[in-house]
Write an enzyme that holds these catalytic residues in place. Structure first.
Site, PDB file in Angstrom:
ATOM      1  CD  GLU A   1     -60.151 -72.035 -52.627  1.00 30.57           C
ATOM      2  OE1 GLU A   1     -60.891 -71.123 -53.044  1.00 30.57           O
ATOM      3  OE2 GLU A   1     -59.664 -72.064 -51.487  1.00 30.57           O
TER       4      GLU A   1
ATOM      5  CG  ASP B   1     -62.138 -69.948 -56.010  1.00 29.86           C
ATOM      6  OD1 ASP B   1     -62.500 -69.462 -54.923  1.00 29.86           O
ATOM      7  OD2 ASP B   1     -60.964 -70.284 -56.241  1.00 29.86           O
TER       8      ASP B   1
ATOM      9  CB  SER C   1     -60.857 -69.063 -50.625  1.00 26.22           C
ATOM     10  OG  SER C   1     -59.546 -69.457 -50.359  1.00 26.22           O
TER      11      SER C   1
END
Length: 631
Positions: free
Chosen positions: A287, A291, A490
């Site tokens: 994750e 990002d 995401s």
């Protein structure tokens, strides 16, 4: 902002009667609930077990905060872009002196000392054993487990406070709040070969590499959305990425990613800071890597900070969601953009919406200071943050915080010829927050076209989301030297955050204010700057979900951004920085996000708006609770 659940709760508690405390004070039943779905009773809590309770004090002018937020965010307002200062925002949310004195006197009478844990002083923290908490709050704390993870929580099904405090003490948390653990919008991933930047064949869609139909790289997004490759140059620009649950990006992974896919910007980097003892280095996780690689890799040369939120939370089951906002609110110069790829099922907040309302207002505080708050909408279609069959045959389950009207929710698309909705893109209508006025025309038009589809399964008067979208399927990331294809909203939120950061760069270089809260602009004049997505849907709960249709829809919002069109839009409407604020104060440009000279997202440590002070555009702003019937 008042939520529908709060209105119901207020009427309910008034009808419960007024018991007396042991010392004779008349009590006001602040909350009473049943054990919610997914939790099971275990037994009595140990009387000696220490509880960390947080006390939310009544904020003195939250209506004024909302009015001021819209006043500086609505392009039709003469105060557009004149963001508030730290001190002005704090003056509106700080409790009154009387409130602080009365609550602390009550605690002192019980030999309890409180610690202030928010910049404005509207949150207090106390540590007491279960036995004292039971006596203080006329409660009965017991142990419950969350069945899915077998984690234990100590909660009570009811509590009371002295009637003399009912206008001063908003709620005590965690008491009757049963909130499952925060969910990252867990991206699906698979191992792939890390590609290299190259000039390959082009698809029929202008200048988009053909391979972008199979996998997404920074070059794909730059081509699809006209995102510039030139480095940002504005002093004071900043972008922050929030991370939770020991997620962390790795600088070596980022360097390898940039060398392969952005060789023209291979020196890009980020700073990691800690909230709640969050980790700031280590092996990259999926994750966080996604990002950072798609903020640093797209928002070229914009100072980027990863805010790592650890597990030593002051806000309990919120898992640091309130802590990170309080940390940023404590900064004189908060980041100009904040993107988050984590969220909750809103269902956990519906019976006790006070906590969701308080957190939403905190996002509004940052927005009033000039920060654009972005959240991934979720990956469960209409069934919540993640795909689930628990709602089959029942009402759709929206996500939180995407239902908060003071932030921008980002959904997902896929494909290039055509670009269509990703079927996991969460979207729908909040059961807590009413539809804001800025959405009225767009959402009403969608509901007219929707007709009776999904009738009875969603709250048609609720705040609708997402607001916008970007690609979200098979993003190539580098983790430990290995390429991985990652999918989910995401991926979409950091992509759109990069677009906003680059728009801010142009505005700051022109001597103008950053964008701040985006939605009034997007819904009033921004729709033409997005690529409308009209195919696909977001199935869940045993249905096909909502269809993507012409115009706004609860799968992709207004669609995907066209940077060039957005740039033309914002540079023609943004206000110059350094001017007076909505309140006419002469110090707001000194410590608001709009007046930053070196804004960074470090996590160390009033406007004269009233309940009738609306934005100068004259629009009504109705964010009290959705309390009408379902569609």
């Amino acid at each position: 902002m008042v939520a529908a659940g709060l209105l119901v709760l207020s009427l309910f508690t008034l009808a419960l009667g007024k018991p007396l405390s042991l010392d004779g004070d008349r009590l006001f039943v602040r909350s009473q609930v049943d054990v919610p779905r997914g939790f099971s009773y275990v037994g009595k809590a140990s009387a000696e077990k220490t509880l960390n309770l947080r006390i939310a004090l009544v904020q003195n002018n939250v209506t004024g905060l909302e009015a001021a937020l819209y006043d500086v965010s609505d392009p039709k307002s003469e105060n557009y872009g004149h963001h508030l200062s730290k001190s002005e925002v704090e003056a509106m949310v700080a409790p009154t002196t009387e409130t602080v004195q009365k609550v602390k006197a009550w605690l002192g009478k019980n030999n309890i000392t409180a610690e202030t844990i928010s910049p404005a002083g509207d949150w207090l923290s106390i540590n007491v054993p279960v036995s004292k908490a039971n006596a203080l709050l006329n409660a009965d704390f017991n142990e419950y487990t969350y069945d899915k993870t077998n984690t234990t929580a100590i909660r009570t099904l009811a509590y009371s406070i002295p009637e003399t405090l009912k206008d001063h003490l908003a709620f005590v948390y965690p008491t009757t709040h049963f909130i499952p653990p925060v969910q990252k919008n867990a991206p699906a991933f698979k191992a792939v070969q890390l590609p290299r930047a190259s000039k390959r064949s082009r698809s029929k869609r202008a200048a988009v590499p053909a391979e972008c139909d199979q996998q997404i790289t920074p070059a794909c997004l730059q081509a699809l959305y006209n995102i510039p490759t030139d480095p940002a140059t504005a002093k004071g620009n900043s972008l922050a990425v929030s991370g939770f649950g020991n997620e962390i990006p790795n600088k070596d992974d980022l360097s390898e990613f940039l060398a392969a896919l952005r060789p023209d910007a291979k020196d890009g980097t980020f700073t990691a800071v800690s909230v709640d003892n969050g980790i700031t280095d280590g092996d990259g996780t999926v994750e966080a890597s996604l990002d950072i690689q798609y903020t640093v890799g797209l928002a070229t040369n914009v100072p980027t900070t990863f805010v790592s939120v650890g597990n030593q939370n002051q806000d309990g089951d919120l898992s640091g969601f309130l802590d990170i906002i309080n940390a940023l609110l404590a900064e004189d110069q908060p980041p100009l953009v904040l993107t988050t790829s984590f969220g909750f099922n809103e269902l956990a907040f519906v019976s006790q919406p006070d906590l969701a309302v308080n957190l939403c207002n905190a996002y509004g505080q940052l927005g009033a200071r000039g920060t654009s708050i972005l959240f991934a909408s979720g990956d469960g279609g209409v069934s919540g943050p993640q795909a689930s069959d628990a709602c089959d045959g029942q009402a759709f389950e929206p996500t939180f915080p995407s239902g908060c009207p003071f932030l921008t929710s980002v959904g997902s698309t896929q494909g290039i010829s055509p670009e269509v909705a990703a079927d996991f893109s969460s979207g729908g209508f909040s059961n807590i927050f009413a539809r804001p006025a800025y959405q009225d025309d767009a959402v009403a038009a969608y509901l007219d076209k929707l007709g009776n589809t999904n009738a009875g399964l969603f709250q048609k008067e609720g705040r609708a989301f997402p607001d916008v979208s970007t690609q979200g399927v098979n993003f190539i990331v580098d983790i430990g030297g290995q390429g991985q294809g990652v999918s989910g909203t995401s991926a979409s939120s950091p992509t759109f955050a990069s677009v906003v950061a680059l728009l801010n760069d142009a505005l700051l270089n022109a001597g103008k204010s950053p964008l701040g809260f985006l939605n009034p602009l997007i819904y009033s004049s921004g729709a033409a700057a997005f690529n409308d997505i009209t195919e696909g849907s977001n199935p869940g709960c045993g249905t096909d979900g909502f269809p993507a249709l012409e115009g706004w829809d609860p799968v992709t919002g207004f669609g995907t951004p066209d940077f060039n069109k957005l740039l033309t839009l914002v540079t023609g409407s943004a206000a110059s920085s350094g001017n007076s604020t909505a309140s006419g104060s002469d110090n707001s440009a000194d410590d608001s996000a709009a007046g930053n000279s070196e804004a960074t997202a470090t996590a160390s440590s009033s406007a004269a708006a009233t309940s009738t002070a609306a934005a100068t555009s004259g629009h009504k702003h109705k964010h009290h609770a959705a309390n009408k019937g379902r569609n």
